[in-house]
Motif scaffolding. Structure first.
Motif, PDB file in Angstrom:
ATOM      1  N   GLN A 103       0.940  -1.171   0.008  1.00  0.00           N
ATOM      2  CA  GLN A 103      -0.213  -0.196   0.158  1.00  0.00           C
ATOM      3  C   GLN A 103       0.775   1.279  -0.020  1.00  0.00           C
ATOM      4  OE1 GLN A 103      -0.288   2.070   2.967  1.00  0.00           O
ATOM      5  NE2 GLN A 103      -2.388   2.799   3.094  1.00  0.00           N
ATOM      6  N   LEU A 161      -2.037  -6.069  -4.001  1.00  0.00           N
ATOM      7  CA  LEU A 161      -1.738  -4.464  -3.963  1.00  0.00           C
ATOM      8  C   LEU A 161      -3.279  -4.077  -3.680  1.00  0.00           C
ATOM      9  CD1 LEU A 161      -0.340  -4.684  -8.089  1.00  0.00           C
ATOM     10  CD2 LEU A 161       0.789  -4.865  -5.633  1.00  0.00           C
ATOM     11  N   HIS A 162      -2.922  -3.061  -2.867  1.00  0.00           N
ATOM     12  CA  HIS A 162      -4.139  -2.460  -2.427  1.00  0.00           C
ATOM     13  C   HIS A 162      -4.621  -1.401  -3.199  1.00  0.00           C
ATOM     14  CE1 HIS A 162      -6.936  -0.902   0.656  1.00  0.00           C
ATOM     15  NE2 HIS A 162      -6.089  -0.834   1.567  1.00  0.00           N
ATOM     16  N   GLY A 163      -5.582  -1.781  -4.005  1.00  0.00           N
ATOM     17  CA  GLY A 163      -6.285  -0.570  -5.062  1.00  0.00           C
ATOM     18  C   GLY A 163      -7.536  -0.269  -4.311  1.00  0.00           C
ATOM     19  N   LEU A 169      -3.401   3.979  -5.155  1.00  0.00           N
ATOM     20  CA  LEU A 169      -3.645   3.103  -6.449  1.00  0.00           C
ATOM     21  C   LEU A 169      -5.315   3.358  -6.728  1.00  0.00           C
ATOM     22  CD1 LEU A 169      -2.146  -0.249  -6.175  1.00  0.00           C
ATOM     23  CD2 LEU A 169      -1.259   1.864  -7.454  1.00  0.00           C
ATOM     24  N   CYS A 170      -6.111   3.405  -5.651  1.00  0.00           N
ATOM     25  CA  CYS A 170      -7.411   3.804  -5.891  1.00  0.00           C
ATOM     26  C   CYS A 170      -7.686   5.194  -6.263  1.00  0.00           C
ATOM     27  CB  CYS A 170      -8.097   3.504  -4.514  1.00  0.00           C
ATOM     28  SG  CYS A 170      -9.990   3.691  -4.456  1.00  0.00           S
ATOM     29  N   LEU A 173      -8.004   6.114 -10.006  1.00  0.00           N
ATOM     30  CA  LEU A 173      -9.322   5.614 -10.358  1.00  0.00           C
ATOM     31  C   LEU A 173     -10.496   6.414 -10.173  1.00  0.00           C
ATOM     32  CD1 LEU A 173      -9.210   1.630  -9.527  1.00  0.00           C
ATOM     33  CD2 LEU A 173      -8.358   2.734 -11.623  1.00  0.00           C
ATOM     34  N   ALA A 191      -6.470   3.316 -14.851  1.00  0.00           N
ATOM     35  CA  ALA A 191      -5.917   1.956 -14.531  1.00  0.00           C
ATOM     36  C   ALA A 191      -4.712   1.644 -14.891  1.00  0.00           C
ATOM     37  CB  ALA A 191      -7.234   1.117 -14.798  1.00  0.00           C
ATOM     38  N   ILE A 194      -2.004   0.585 -12.433  1.00  0.00           N
ATOM     39  CA  ILE A 194      -2.331  -0.783 -11.705  1.00  0.00           C
ATOM     40  C   ILE A 194      -1.592  -1.777 -12.549  1.00  0.00           C
ATOM     41  CG2 ILE A 194      -4.199  -2.324 -11.137  1.00  0.00           C
ATOM     42  CD1 ILE A 194      -5.840  -0.122 -10.170  1.00  0.00           C
ATOM     43  N   THR A 197       1.831  -1.763 -12.527  1.00  0.00           N
ATOM     44  CA  THR A 197       2.412  -2.193 -11.269  1.00  0.00           C
ATOM     45  C   THR A 197       2.376  -3.836 -11.164  1.00  0.00           C
ATOM     46  OG1 THR A 197       1.777  -0.181  -9.970  1.00  0.00           O
ATOM     47  CG2 THR A 197       2.019  -2.203  -8.678  1.00  0.00           C
ATOM     48  N   LEU A 213      -4.840  -8.426  -6.337  1.00  0.00           N
ATOM     49  CA  LEU A 213      -5.283  -6.839  -6.087  1.00  0.00           C
ATOM     50  C   LEU A 213      -6.606  -6.951  -5.284  1.00  0.00           C
ATOM     51  CD1 LEU A 213      -5.159  -4.014  -7.572  1.00  0.00           C
ATOM     52  CD2 LEU A 213      -6.511  -4.701  -9.067  1.00  0.00           C
ATOM     53  N   LEU A 215      -9.884  -4.368  -4.510  1.00  0.00           N
ATOM     54  CA  LEU A 215     -10.627  -3.271  -5.147  1.00  0.00           C
ATOM     55  C   LEU A 215     -11.712  -2.733  -4.696  1.00  0.00           C
ATOM     56  CD1 LEU A 215     -10.775  -3.779  -9.097  1.00  0.00           C
ATOM     57  CD2 LEU A 215      -9.198  -1.855  -7.929  1.00  0.00           C
TER      58      LEU A 215
END
Length: 358
Positions: A103, A161-163, A169-170, A173, A191, A194, A197, A213, A215
């Motif tokens: 993260q 992966l913390h999206g 990462l979020c 989006l 995206a 992501i 990555t 991942l 989401l």
């Protein structure tokens, strides 16, 4: 029909012994330098010893600038390896698959804690975060890849992966990300980081390393339609071993939907998956809710707060599908009796006072 006790295979890495996963839970038990404390290791090992098929760490920052709270786990420096190695070894001995959640806090980070300025995909006047340059985005991708390689060196089976939840990462989006340099605007642009990555993590780790991942499916500036499309695309592309959806409640309707609408989860479980496994999280608190979550068509289910209050919950659900789970509110002492360290007790009690009686 798939059962919670059934093993689950993945395209890369070890199989999980069952379909119950420990959710990545913020617990604030790490040392100030981001290394694992004995109490954090004990908390995670207790859940592995008592039946979870997979045990995941809390969100671990991949760079100092991404650190978001006191007591957060880090996987950004080799100095953090000894504790990570101890944990990975213990989880393997306990029979659970092991993942580190990677993260970066982005605009939800803390300058006071990290000592670094806040960054985001776009300038955020509310938090004071500045927009990342393209070169800095490439550096961010490298940070995730280096952290994944470090997790593999420590002995973990994979990373997630913390999206989700409005972290960096979020944030890419988010509809506010209107960058015109290939990292914003359209869903493909938003995206891109992501996908970059995922590719970088794959290149930095061995062929049998597990990559997943997480989401969010709505809120945080996201639209459910775009998250459905992104989920479908990522699963079709086949680079992920799992996609883990944070639904807040696996039975809920989409935000703003009519009462007659289909549950939010139905928008995702019927998507073609290829070799990607689909997990769901949100108010899975006992045997019936775990069985119902799996029956939606998901491949595995995450358990969060109920696993804090009951270290035996996985083995109890596997033994009795009608197990009622812990009764809330719980006492601070009962949390301590369930291998929850004092910083985690305090965080849980103050953050969710309705769940703790004293």
């Amino acid at each position: 029909m798939t059962q919670l006790s059934d093993p689950i295979q993945f395209a890369h890495g070890v199989a999980w012994r069952n379909r119950l996963a420990l959710a990545p839970l913020t617990n604030k038990q790490s040392n100030p330098d981001g290394s694992l404390s004995d109490m954090e290791i004990d908390w995670l090992l207790a859940r592995a010893r008592h039946g979870f098929g997979m045990v995941m760490t809390a969100a671990a920052y991949v760079a100092q600038a991404g650190k978001a709270w006191d007591g957060q786990l880090g996987v950004s420096d080799d100095a953090q390896l000894p504790g990570l190695e101890r944990l990975a070894s213990g989880l393997r001995l306990a029979g659970a698959a092991s993942l580190v959640q990677l993260q970066h806090g982005g605009s939800k980070g803390s300058t006071a804690i990290s000592g670094e300025p806040l960054v985001a995909p776009y300038e955020d006047t509310e938090t004071g975060a500045r927009a990342l340059t393209v070169d800095e985005i490439h550096g961010l991708v490298d940070d995730f890849a280096s952290a994944a390689a470090r997790a593999e060196r420590a002995g973990f089976d994979g990373v997630q992966l913390h999206g989700a939840h409005g972290y960096l990462l979020c944030q890419f989006l988010d509809g506010r990300n209107v960058r015109d340099d290939g990292y914003g605007g359209s869903l493909e642009g938003k995206a891109r980081v992501i996908r970059d990555t995922i590719d970088a993590v794959r290149a930095a780790t061995s062929p049998q390393f597990h990559v997943g991942l997480r989401l969010s499916t709505e809120r945080f500036g996201l639209t459910t339609d775009e998250m459905v499309q992104l989920s479908a695309d990522l699963m079709r592309e086949g680079q992920l071993d799992h996609l883990d959806l944070s639904l807040w409640d696996v039975t809920k309707l989409p935000e703003g939907a009519h009462a007659s609408a289909a549950p939010l989860v139905t928008h995702f479980v019927d998507l073609p998956r290829g070799d990607t496994r689909l997990g769901i999280a949100g108010k899975v608190v006992d045997g019936p809710s775990a069985r119902a979550a799996l029956a939606t068509g998901a491949d595995f289910v995450d358990i969060g707060r109920a696993a804090i209050a009951d270290q035996f919950i996985a083995e109890r659900i596997l033994a009795d599908g009608d197990y009622a789970g812990p009764t809330f509110p719980v006492t601070r002492q009962s949390l301590r009796d369930n291998t929850v360290g004092e910083p985690f007790v305090e965080y849980f009690a103050t953050g969710w006072p309705q769940l703790v009686a004293d």
